[in-house]
Design a protein around this motif. Structure first.
Motif, PDB file in Angstrom:
ATOM      1  N   PRO A  21       0.807  -1.234   0.000  1.00 17.12           N
ATOM      2  CA  PRO A  21       0.000   0.000   0.000  1.00 17.12           C
ATOM      3  C   PRO A  21       0.838   1.281   0.000  1.00 17.12           C
ATOM      4  O   PRO A  21       0.379   2.301  -0.508  1.00 17.12           O
ATOM      5  CB  PRO A  21      -0.817  -0.104   1.300  1.00 17.12           C
ATOM      6  N   ILE A  22       2.059   1.228   0.544  1.00 17.22           N
ATOM      7  CA  ILE A  22       2.895   2.436   0.597  1.00 17.22           C
ATOM      8  C   ILE A  22       3.211   2.916  -0.809  1.00 17.22           C
ATOM      9  O   ILE A  22       3.054   4.097  -1.136  1.00 17.22           O
ATOM     10  CB  ILE A  22       4.203   2.166   1.377  1.00 17.22           C
ATOM     11  N   TYR A  23       3.650   1.996  -1.642  1.00  9.82           N
ATOM     12  CA  TYR A  23       3.992   2.338  -3.021  1.00  9.82           C
ATOM     13  C   TYR A  23       2.770   2.891  -3.768  1.00  9.82           C
ATOM     14  O   TYR A  23       2.852   3.923  -4.452  1.00  9.82           O
ATOM     15  CB  TYR A  23       4.527   1.100  -3.733  1.00  9.82           C
ATOM     16  N   LEU A  24       1.619   2.241  -3.599  1.00 10.56           N
ATOM     17  CA  LEU A  24       0.401   2.681  -4.286  1.00 10.56           C
ATOM     18  C   LEU A  24      -0.060   4.049  -3.783  1.00 10.56           C
ATOM     19  O   LEU A  24      -0.501   4.899  -4.576  1.00 10.56           O
ATOM     20  CB  LEU A  24      -0.708   1.650  -4.094  1.00 10.56           C
ATOM     21  N   LEU A  25       0.046   4.288  -2.473  1.00 16.48           N
ATOM     22  CA  LEU A  25      -0.354   5.584  -1.905  1.00 16.48           C
ATOM     23  C   LEU A  25       0.571   6.695  -2.372  1.00 16.48           C
ATOM     24  O   LEU A  25       0.125   7.813  -2.670  1.00 16.48           O
ATOM     25  CB  LEU A  25      -0.363   5.512  -0.378  1.00 16.48           C
ATOM     26  N   GLN A  26       1.874   6.421  -2.429  1.00 16.41           N
ATOM     27  CA  GLN A  26       2.812   7.442  -2.896  1.00 16.41           C
ATOM     28  C   GLN A  26       2.535   7.808  -4.348  1.00 16.41           C
ATOM     29  O   GLN A  26       2.580   8.987  -4.725  1.00 16.41           O
ATOM     30  CB  GLN A  26       4.248   6.948  -2.716  1.00 16.41           C
ATOM     31  N   GLN A  27       2.250   6.811  -5.156  1.00 15.73           N
ATOM     32  CA  GLN A  27       1.879   7.086  -6.550  1.00 15.73           C
ATOM     33  C   GLN A  27       0.620   7.941  -6.624  1.00 15.73           C
ATOM     34  O   GLN A  27       0.525   8.886  -7.418  1.00 15.73           O
ATOM     35  CB  GLN A  27       1.653   5.775  -7.299  1.00 15.73           C
ATOM     36  N   MET A  28      -0.346   7.595  -5.787  1.00 16.60           N
ATOM     37  CA  MET A  28      -1.629   8.286  -5.805  1.00 16.60           C
ATOM     38  C   MET A  28      -1.482   9.763  -5.437  1.00 16.60           C
ATOM     39  O   MET A  28      -2.016  10.634  -6.117  1.00 16.60           O
ATOM     40  CB  MET A  28      -2.601   7.587  -4.855  1.00 16.60           C
ATOM     41  N   ILE A  29      -0.743  10.059  -4.373  1.00 14.59           N
ATOM     42  CA  ILE A  29      -0.640  11.472  -3.976  1.00 14.59           C
ATOM     43  C   ILE A  29       0.287  12.261  -4.900  1.00 14.59           C
ATOM     44  O   ILE A  29       0.174  13.487  -4.994  1.00 14.59           O
ATOM     45  CB  ILE A  29      -0.234  11.647  -2.499  1.00 14.59           C
ATOM     46  N   GLU A  30       1.202  11.568  -5.583  1.00 11.48           N
ATOM     47  CA  GLU A  30       2.008  12.243  -6.604  1.00 11.48           C
ATOM     48  C   GLU A  30       1.098  12.876  -7.655  1.00 11.48           C
ATOM     49  O   GLU A  30       1.291  14.021  -8.071  1.00 11.48           O
ATOM     50  CB  GLU A  30       2.959  11.244  -7.271  1.00 11.48           C
ATOM     51  N   LEU A  31       0.089  12.113  -8.072  1.00 13.50           N
ATOM     52  CA  LEU A  31      -0.852  12.608  -9.075  1.00 13.50           C
ATOM     53  C   LEU A  31      -1.868  13.576  -8.464  1.00 13.50           C
ATOM     54  O   LEU A  31      -2.158  14.625  -9.025  1.00 13.50           O
ATOM     55  CB  LEU A  31      -1.579  11.428  -9.720  1.00 13.50           C
ATOM     56  N   LYS A  32      -2.391  13.222  -7.309  1.00 11.85           N
ATOM     57  CA  LYS A  32      -3.455  14.002  -6.683  1.00 11.85           C
ATOM     58  C   LYS A  32      -3.011  15.434  -6.386  1.00 11.85           C
ATOM     59  O   LYS A  32      -3.768  16.387  -6.572  1.00 11.85           O
ATOM     60  CB  LYS A  32      -3.899  13.310  -5.397  1.00 11.85           C
ATOM     61  N   PHE A  33      -1.774  15.578  -5.901  1.00 11.89           N
ATOM     62  CA  PHE A  33      -1.278  16.905  -5.531  1.00 11.89           C
ATOM     63  C   PHE A  33      -0.302  17.488  -6.556  1.00 11.89           C
ATOM     64  O   PHE A  33       0.339  18.499  -6.289  1.00 11.89           O
ATOM     65  CB  PHE A  33      -0.594  16.837  -4.154  1.00 11.89           C
TER      66      PHE A  33
END
Length: 636
Positions: free
Chosen positions: A618-630
């Motif tokens: 989940p860490i890798y997926l969350l980091q990817q997600m907030i890279e795009l989100k913000f």
């Protein structure tokens, strides 16, 4: 053909716990009697409140959601994936299903008859412990809970006492109309030999409860007369739970709501009162004797002695795989009691020295992991103090008084085993002992100028939690910060960037990324590589969602899962991973007599290495997600 099917079932289930702890003949017998069930998407394996079926279910393919009906909506409790069992509560208690099992996808399910499966659970210590490890909070058996299979089996009875359902109340129920006199109520209470009364209105609806404590405090002290109506002395903060849940759930409810009595109901009817004393008498290895000893300690020395006893039951609970949320709540409750008692001692000492307390409210707040209710081990202190507004002529005296108070509290906590913060982030530091307006300005400065130091401080101070004193001061700060963050959303982009500064804990080849130099060379930094990224991401996402009140990382992810359905599964995986990592760190810390932060990879089992890897996804997926989100590629 039947032999071929049963052989395939046996080969498949043997890969998963708890079946991998069974003998081959037991698996073979189970598989021969198993039913293979097919469900289309949208169908139910069972529904909430439905009478329990004589099976326990194993998911072969697909996905099943365990949901609880909550008004017009369904609350997601768990997601069952391939290789997982469900319907466990009903098997152990015989009660109707407390959740519904909804097929999110086409699903293939094996149904094992309880007539065969239950005797195995009762006779096999490892299997018994496996089910105990997942039941305390309604959690599914999963790969994080497999640690239970590695523990000693000699204390299973102790452990399972937490999972035992509340089936009946030992004290008789006494309902009293609200207009009954205190004297009459006391006589009836004595005649019934009960320690609690439920006060009801004309329709029989509960209005409040009266206990021995109410009589002692409110009658013996002369506050009320014995001819006054009993409603004058009743406690109206009523929290109710249905009968039939595991004892641990009633304990958690009491802790979360800071109460000592629960109203117990059955199908909306009142059946009695459950008090802490009764509950603790049924829970073996009870830690609350320590809590009461802390609250009644007559000296700093005795206070510290009682707090040190916590380490004994902490190790026991960790090794018996008691759910992390239960342990952390227990430890936080004990630590908060310690802090409150330390403040009382410090106030009394200042008063003896003729340093009189100014008529100014103050609040003690915990920061960092203690603020998030995640400090299982004794690490260094992180705390601060807020005091009310004062005029300019008063400011120096008021601040000096609270600094002296805070320093004495810091000293007492040090005596109790909590090291001084190396960075001096403690209430005894003038930088962190401020008036409410000064605190607002301090946070405002960090939000408006998110430099490197400001972001570092934000990751610590945004996790503040009220512990003692005037809670209104903390609520005022909450309101101010919520407004400031919403008005300055660019701050969240910087905070999100800061949350991705640590790379994912796995290399390209799925190896754990270890330190390459320094005192911890070739060791894995569990805090920096895994815990901090999950903590930082949860914080920034909750702030973006406008939630300043939730501090606990797991609770933050659960809040986010309810807010954003499209990412619900990811957030629930993150919550589960974080709970495992906190548990793992605490166990390592106790075993090695350190903080548990740095892990020597070749000294942990292959099983633990694999579970660690699973929890990092989940860490890798969350980091990817907030890279795009913000849109972090635009921020340097």
């Amino acid at each position: 053909m039947a032999n071929v099917i049963s052989s395939k079932i046996a080969d498949f289930v043997a890969r998963f716990p708890p079946f991998n702890a069974l003998e081959k003949e037991e698996i073979k017998h189970l598989s021969e009697e198993a039913e293979v069930l097919y469900f289309k998407k949208g169908q139910f394996v069972f529904k909430q409140n439905q009478k329990a079926k004589p099976f326990i279910y194993f998911l072969k393919e697909g996905q099943v959601l365990l949901r609880e009906e909550a008004g017009q909506e369904n609350k997601l409790i768990d997601v069952c994936d391939e290789g997982e069992l469900f319907g466990v509560r009903a098997m152990l208690t015989g009660n109707p299903y407390v959740f519904e099992a909804y097929c999110e996808e086409e699903s293939l399910v094996y149904a094992f008859p309880l007539s065969i499966f239950k005797p195995i659970v009762e006779s096999n210590n490892k299997v018994s412990l496996f089910f105990a490890s997942g039941l305390a909070s309604g959690q599914k058996p999963d790969h994080f809970n497999n640690m239970a299979l590695h523990q000693e089996s000699g204390k299973i009875t102790d452990f399972l006492s937490w999972q035992k359902p509340l089936e009946e109340l030992s004290t008789p129920l006494l309902l009293i109309p609200s207009e009954t006199s205190i004297k009459s109520a006391a006589l009836k209470m004595t005649a019934k030999a009960t320690d609690g009364i439920v006060v009801v209105d004309e329709a029989g609806k509960a209005l409040g409860i009266v206990t021995d404590t109410d009589f002692r405090k409110k009658i013996a002290s002369g506050v009320f007369h014995i001819d006054d109506p009993v409603s004058k002395i009743m406690s109206v903060n009523l929290i109710s739970r249905n009968i039939g849940f595991p004892l641990a759930e009633y304990l958690l409810t009491m802790l979360k709501n800071n109460i000592k009595h629960l109203l117990i109901t059955q199908e909306n009817d009142i059946v009695g009162i459950l008090n802490q004393q009764t509950l603790f008498s049924q829970l073996q290895f009870n830690p609350f004797s320590i809590l009461y000893s802390i609250e009644s300690a007559e000296s700093v020395e005795k206070l510290c002695m009682h707090r040190n006893k916590v380490d004994y039951f902490l190790r026991y609970y960790l090794e018996q795989n008691i759910h992390t949320s239960v342990i952390s709540k227990l430890i936080t409750t004990v630590n908060d009691a310690l802090i409150q008692k330390a403040i009382n001692f410090a106030l009394a000492e200042l008063n003896e020295k003729k340093h009189y307390q100014p008529d100014v409210p103050f609040a003690w707040i915990s920061l960092g992991s203690e603020g998030r209710e995640e400090q299982l081990l004794k690490t260094d202190q992180d705390n601060a103090l807020i005091f009310g507004e004062v005029s300019a002529p008063q400011l120096n005296y008021v601040k000096e008084y609270f600094l002296q108070l805070a320093r004495r509290v810091n000293d007492i906590l040090f005596q109790a085993g909590f090291a001084y913060c190396p960075a001096n982030m403690m209430a005894g530091n003038p930088e962190w002992c401020l008036s409410i307006s000064e605190w607002k300005n301090r946070f405002k400065g960090w939000i408006h100028s998110p430099e490197k130091e400001a972001l570092l401080l934000s990751t610590i101070f945004f996790d503040y939690r009220y512990v003692s004193g005037d809670q209104q001061l903390v609520k005022k700060l909450n309101t101010f910060l919520k407004s400031e963050v919403q008005a300055n959303k660019i701050f969240l982009n910087f905070l999100a960037k800061n949350a991705t500064k640590n790379p994912a804990p796995l290399s390209f080849f799925k190896n754990l990324v270890v330190e390459r130099s320094g005192a911890h060379k070739e060791e894995f930094d569990l805090k920096a590589r895994a815990l901090m990224p999950l903590t930082d991401i949860a914080r920034v996402l909750c702030l973006e969602a406008g939630n300043i009140e939730i501090k606990n990382t797991v609770e933050r992810y659960r809040f986010l899962a309810n807010e954003d359905v499209s990412r619900k599964e990811l957030y629930l995986q993150a919550a589960q991973a974080y709970e495992f990592l906190i548990h793992f760190r605490a166990l390592e810390g106790i075993r090695n007599s350190d903080s548990g932060r740095f892990i020597i990879i070749n000294q942990i089992t292959k099983f633990d290495r694999q579970v660690l890897r699973n929890s990092f996804e989940p860490i890798y997926l969350l980091q990817q997600m907030i890279e795009l989100k913000f849109q972090l590629s635009y921020f340097s």
